[in-house]
Motif scaffolding. Structure first.
Motif, PDB file in Angstrom:
ATOM      1  N   ASP A 328       0.826  -1.208   0.000  1.00 59.24           N
ATOM      2  CA  ASP A 328       0.000   0.000   0.000  1.00 59.24           C
ATOM      3  C   ASP A 328       0.862   1.261   0.000  1.00 59.24           C
ATOM      4  O   ASP A 328       0.535   2.243  -0.677  1.00 59.24           O
ATOM      5  CB  ASP A 328      -0.939  -0.004   1.216  1.00 59.24           C
ATOM      6  CG  ASP A 328      -1.965  -1.134   1.129  1.00 59.24           C
ATOM      7  OD1 ASP A 328      -2.230  -1.572  -0.009  1.00 59.24           O
ATOM      8  OD2 ASP A 328      -2.459  -1.573   2.180  1.00 59.24           O
ATOM      9  N   GLU A 329       1.942   1.266   0.763  1.00 59.90           N
ATOM     10  CA  GLU A 329       2.813   2.443   0.845  1.00 59.90           C
ATOM     11  C   GLU A 329       4.261   2.004   0.568  1.00 59.90           C
ATOM     12  O   GLU A 329       5.030   1.736   1.505  1.00 59.90           O
ATOM     13  CB  GLU A 329       2.705   3.101   2.220  1.00 59.90           C
ATOM     14  CG  GLU A 329       1.322   3.675   2.500  1.00 59.90           C
ATOM     15  CD  GLU A 329       1.281   4.377   3.848  1.00 59.90           C
ATOM     16  OE1 GLU A 329       2.326   4.375   4.543  1.00 59.90           O
ATOM     17  OE2 GLU A 329       0.220   4.916   4.196  1.00 59.90           O
ATOM     18  N   GLU A 334      11.768  -1.120  -5.794  1.00 59.62           N
ATOM     19  CA  GLU A 334      11.374  -2.470  -6.176  1.00 59.62           C
ATOM     20  C   GLU A 334       9.949  -2.782  -5.768  1.00 59.62           C
ATOM     21  O   GLU A 334       9.294  -3.675  -6.327  1.00 59.62           O
ATOM     22  CB  GLU A 334      12.324  -3.502  -5.565  1.00 59.62           C
ATOM     23  CG  GLU A 334      13.758  -3.430  -6.062  1.00 59.62           C
ATOM     24  CD  GLU A 334      14.560  -2.368  -5.335  1.00 59.62           C
ATOM     25  OE1 GLU A 334      13.987  -1.724  -4.422  1.00 59.62           O
ATOM     26  OE2 GLU A 334      15.731  -2.164  -5.684  1.00 59.62           O
ATOM     27  N   GLU A 335       9.443  -2.071  -4.737  1.00 62.35           N
ATOM     28  CA  GLU A 335       8.106  -2.321  -4.239  1.00 62.35           C
ATOM     29  C   GLU A 335       7.030  -1.682  -5.123  1.00 62.35           C
ATOM     30  O   GLU A 335       5.845  -1.939  -4.921  1.00 62.35           O
ATOM     31  CB  GLU A 335       7.982  -1.799  -2.806  1.00 62.35           C
ATOM     32  CG  GLU A 335       8.941  -2.501  -1.840  1.00 62.35           C
ATOM     33  CD  GLU A 335       8.932  -1.858  -0.459  1.00 62.35           C
ATOM     34  OE1 GLU A 335       8.299  -0.777  -0.334  1.00 62.35           O
ATOM     35  OE2 GLU A 335       9.536  -2.404   0.481  1.00 62.35           O
ATOM     36  N   ILE A 336       7.444  -0.809  -6.072  1.00 62.25           N
ATOM     37  CA  ILE A 336       6.463  -0.143  -6.941  1.00 62.25           C
ATOM     38  C   ILE A 336       6.060  -1.055  -8.078  1.00 62.25           C
ATOM     39  O   ILE A 336       4.874  -1.250  -8.365  1.00 62.25           O
ATOM     40  CB  ILE A 336       7.057   1.163  -7.493  1.00 62.25           C
ATOM     41  CG1 ILE A 336       7.362   2.135  -6.343  1.00 62.25           C
ATOM     42  CG2 ILE A 336       6.091   1.803  -8.481  1.00 62.25           C
ATOM     43  CD1 ILE A 336       8.026   3.408  -6.794  1.00 62.25           C
ATOM     44  N   ILE A 375       8.212   8.468 -12.172  1.00 68.38           N
ATOM     45  CA  ILE A 375       9.582   8.896 -12.492  1.00 68.38           C
ATOM     46  C   ILE A 375      10.410   8.963 -11.209  1.00 68.38           C
ATOM     47  O   ILE A 375      10.001   9.572 -10.212  1.00 68.38           O
ATOM     48  CB  ILE A 375       9.592  10.261 -13.198  1.00 68.38           C
ATOM     49  CG1 ILE A 375       8.816  10.186 -14.512  1.00 68.38           C
ATOM     50  CG2 ILE A 375      11.027  10.715 -13.466  1.00 68.38           C
ATOM     51  CD1 ILE A 375       8.768  11.503 -15.270  1.00 68.38           C
ATOM     52  N   LEU A 376      11.588   8.337 -11.255  1.00 70.47           N
ATOM     53  CA  LEU A 376      12.516   8.382 -10.127  1.00 70.47           C
ATOM     54  C   LEU A 376      13.691   9.315 -10.390  1.00 70.47           C
ATOM     55  O   LEU A 376      14.133  10.043  -9.497  1.00 70.47           O
ATOM     56  CB  LEU A 376      13.053   6.968  -9.847  1.00 70.47           C
ATOM     57  CG  LEU A 376      12.018   5.923  -9.429  1.00 70.47           C
ATOM     58  CD1 LEU A 376      12.655   4.547  -9.405  1.00 70.47           C
ATOM     59  CD2 LEU A 376      11.428   6.271  -8.059  1.00 70.47           C
ATOM     60  N   HIS A 377      14.194   9.312 -11.641  1.00 69.38           N
ATOM     61  CA  HIS A 377      15.436  10.052 -11.898  1.00 69.38           C
ATOM     62  C   HIS A 377      15.503  10.409 -13.386  1.00 69.38           C
ATOM     63  O   HIS A 377      15.034   9.654 -14.247  1.00 69.38           O
ATOM     64  CB  HIS A 377      16.645   9.185 -11.503  1.00 69.38           C
ATOM     65  CG  HIS A 377      17.969   9.847 -11.754  1.00 69.38           C
ATOM     66  ND1 HIS A 377      18.376  10.971 -11.100  1.00 69.38           N
ATOM     67  CD2 HIS A 377      18.974   9.509 -12.614  1.00 69.38           C
ATOM     68  CE1 HIS A 377      19.584  11.312 -11.515  1.00 69.38           C
ATOM     69  NE2 HIS A 377      19.975  10.439 -12.447  1.00 69.38           N
ATOM     70  N   ALA A 394       7.663  12.532  -5.808  1.00 68.32           N
ATOM     71  CA  ALA A 394       7.066  13.258  -4.688  1.00 68.32           C
ATOM     72  C   ALA A 394       6.927  12.389  -3.449  1.00 68.32           C
ATOM     73  O   ALA A 394       6.883  12.905  -2.322  1.00 68.32           O
ATOM     74  CB  ALA A 394       5.698  13.805  -5.101  1.00 68.32           C
ATOM     75  N   MET A 395       6.892  11.070  -3.590  1.00 68.75           N
ATOM     76  CA  MET A 395       6.748  10.177  -2.444  1.00 68.75           C
ATOM     77  C   MET A 395       8.089   9.821  -1.811  1.00 68.75           C
ATOM     78  O   MET A 395       8.133   9.037  -0.868  1.00 68.75           O
ATOM     79  CB  MET A 395       6.031   8.892  -2.882  1.00 68.75           C
ATOM     80  CG  MET A 395       4.619   9.142  -3.412  1.00 68.75           C
ATOM     81  SD  MET A 395       3.802   7.613  -3.912  1.00 68.75           S
ATOM     82  CE  MET A 395       3.655   6.795  -2.323  1.00 68.75           C
ATOM     83  N   GLN A 396       9.163  10.419  -2.301  1.00 66.50           N
ATOM     84  CA  GLN A 396      10.500  10.205  -1.743  1.00 66.50           C
ATOM     85  C   GLN A 396      10.869   8.713  -1.711  1.00 66.50           C
ATOM     86  O   GLN A 396      11.368   8.187  -0.709  1.00 66.50           O
ATOM     87  CB  GLN A 396      10.596  10.794  -0.330  1.00 66.50           C
ATOM     88  CG  GLN A 396      10.329  12.295  -0.264  1.00 66.50           C
ATOM     89  CD  GLN A 396      11.364  13.091  -1.029  1.00 66.50           C
ATOM     90  OE1 GLN A 396      12.558  12.805  -0.931  1.00 66.50           O
ATOM     91  NE2 GLN A 396      10.906  14.086  -1.779  1.00 66.50           N
TER      92      GLN A 396
END
Length: 581
Positions: A328-329, A334-336, A375-377, A394-396
């Motif tokens: 959920d969070e 890797e968890e995405i 997007i991460l980078h 935005a979710m760091q």
């Protein structure tokens, strides 16, 4: 005022005054070389009061005295091989003419060019006071009101008629071998030049070419037999770059030929829409010494072919993911979901350079508040500076920035390959082909716009952009067996080129890079429970047992035996045969 005044009458006599270079009658001492020569005779007498009957004059002869120091003297003394000579003349009594001869020769024509200007011969003389008696309290002096020098001129015979005066009629025409230069190409220009002389001989005839700042002199065309090979030199005249070519000395009457002069044109930073060559023939003749002035204009243009290409790595995501469960969070990348990278390259094929280019990327980030590609980078390569319309990550989410990017390096390494976009075919199950994938792009989902400015790109150079993202797997797992295509849109527009010359239309273009999401399971509407499978197996075994029992009851498994009467008959027959035997 009390000194005795000596009045000297001196003269120079040249024989002949016009020297024929072809009349070589004198042989230089110590060699077999024959030269054209003439005689310089110096004669002098004197008169005066209260002076002795004998005086001595000191003389100096200068040949070709109008030539400046360091210039080639056309005539030399036969015995001394010098252009000046000191001597003395003894005059024994007044009004007695005393002469002295000097043999002078003309140098070979290959050693000098000036054949038209006169050969100036100058005599300077003075009294030799050491010859006067010491008892004289007042020594004589030369007449103050009389020049102590004499000048005469000799001429070189030229083929100009009886008056020895050449009047040429010089004409010049020229054209370049190309009428347009493209900035960035190897612009080699050959000027095809046609000089001619419709009059009498032109002496010291030279072709003067003023070089524009954009060009450099490279040489004379030597591979074309129809073009004469000239002797040319690069010179600077009053900060003006020139190429000077020898056309002959003289450029004879009715001369008419063509020649080729090559230039390399590379310096276009401050070039206008054309470059200009100025050409003219110049000679040392007093009448009609020059030809018409020719101005050659060659147009300049800037042309650049710019292409954008891209790739999705990987091109296809297959769901569901093996040994993966959504969270959920998520806090780690890797968890995405699976990694999705898009790489874009802006490549300048050339030939001209470009600068001030804008690049825009429309990235599908979410739909109905659900993430699509997170997007991460963002990584850049080359003169590229980017910013996003809204913050990324935005979710760091924690992610690792790789030290090297082999995908990007391999992509740029193969940048010489033809620039096109191709989607790799993916083999999927037959039921999937009946359903068309839904395309998600900036027309139907929310996008982040990545805006980049690209610096100057020379011919063959590139700038690349790599976007590292993760597919938000939870969004797609909730829509099981639905097919999707995530499309990012990339466009570029060149604003200007680094020259004064700008093309009529600047390059622009766009492409779409797609990532497909497919499923590996068939499209079924239910799942068979385990107890149903076990029950089916048991029922199958029961049916098999009942069928076997029924066949046994029917005698299907009994063994068949032969009748007894037949066996007795066979035994009786066998015994009869034995008795007979």
């Amino acid at each position: 005022r009390a000194r005795p005044v000596v009045t000297v009458n001196a003269q120079l006599i040249l024989n002949p005054m016009i020297v024929n270079p072809d009349n070589k009658t004198c042989q230089l001492p110590g060699s077999q070389l024959l030269v054209a020569c003439f005689t310089v005779r110096v004669c002098a007498d004197f008169e005066g009061q209260s002076i002795s009957d004998e005086i001595v004059l000191k003389g100096e002869l200068q040949l070709d005295s109008l030539k400046q120091k360091g210039a080639v003297k056309r005539t030399l003394f036969f015995d001394y091989h010098q252009s000046h000579h000191y001597f003395s003349i003894v005059i024994e009594r007044q009004k007695q003419l005393r002469c002295q001869d000097f043999l002078v020769y003309l140098r070979d024509e290959t050693e000098f060019r000036d054949k038209l200007s006169p050969i100036n011969i100058n005599l300077n003389y003075s009294l030799d006071e050491s010859n006067f008696e010491d008892s004289l309290t007042v020594k004589p002096i030369l007449n103050y009101y009389q020049k102590s020098s004499v000048t005469e001129q000799a001429y070189i015979l030229v083929d100009c008629g009886e008056d020895n005066l050449c009047i040429p009629d010089l004409q010049l025409s020229a054209m370049p071998d190309k009428d347009q230069l493209i900035i960035g190409e190897e612009n080699c220009v050959m000027l095809i030049i046609n000089p001619r002389n419709d009059g009498e001989g032109a002496y010291e005839a030279e072709l003067h070419i003023r070089i524009p700042p954009e060009a450099d002199y490279t040489g004379v065309e030597r591979n074309n037999k129809a073009l004469r090979v000239l002797s040319c030199d690069y010179k600077m005249e009053n900060e003006t770059r020139m190429v000077v070519c020898d056309l002959g000395n003289p450029m004879v009457a009715d001369a008419n030929f063509s020649t080729g002069i090559r230039f390399s044109v590379q310096h276009f930073e401050n070039a206008d829409f054309s470059i200009n060559f100025e050409l003219q023939i110049k000679s040392s003749n007093k009448i009609n010494p020059t030809s018409n002035l020719v101005n050659l204009h060659i147009n300049i243009s800037a042309v650049a072919q710019v292409q954008i290409r891209g790739v999705s790595h990987p091109p296809t995501i297959i769901l569901p993911l093996h040994n993966w469960e959504p969270k959920d969070e998520p806090t780690k990348e890797e968890e995405i979901g699976p990694l999705v990278e898009h790489i874009y390259e802006l490549h300048n094929i050339g030939p001209s350079a470009i600068n001030n280019t804008v690049l825009h990327v429309g990235w599908p980030v979410s739909s109905r508040e659900e993430f699509l590609l997170y997007i991460l980078h963002i990584q850049t390569h080359g003169p590229l500076h980017c910013q996003t319309s809204s913050p990324i990550n935005a979710m760091q989410i924690k992610f690792a920035i790789p030290q090297d990017t082999p995908e990007l390096a391999a992509f740029l390494y193969n940048s010489t390959i033809s620039h096109y976009i191709r989607r790799r075919d993916v083999t999927v199950a037959e039921p999937h082909r009946k359903n068309s994938a839904k395309i998600l792009n900036c027309t139907n989902v929310k996008c982040i716009v990545i805006s980049c400015t690209v610096g100057q790109l020379e011919r063959g150079k590139s700038a690349a952009l790599k976007i590292r993202s993760r597919l938000w797997a939870q969004t797609f797992l909730e829509r099981k067996n639905d097919l999707y295509t995530l499309s990012s849109n990339v466009s570029f527009e060149v604003k200007s080129m680094p020259y004064k010359v700008q093309p009529g239309k600047l390059p622009e273009g766009s492409i779409a890079i797609r990532t497909s999401v497919i499923w590996s399971t068939p499209n079924v509407s239910f799942v068979i429970p385990l107890w149903v499978i076990i029950l089916a197996i048991l029922l199958g075994l029961l049916v098999l047992a009942m069928l076997t029992l029924a066949l046994w009851k029917c005698g299907f498994f009994d063994r068949a035996r032969p009748p007894q009467d037949d066996m007795a008959d066979r035994e009786q027959l066998t015994n009869n045969k034995t008795t007979d035997a």
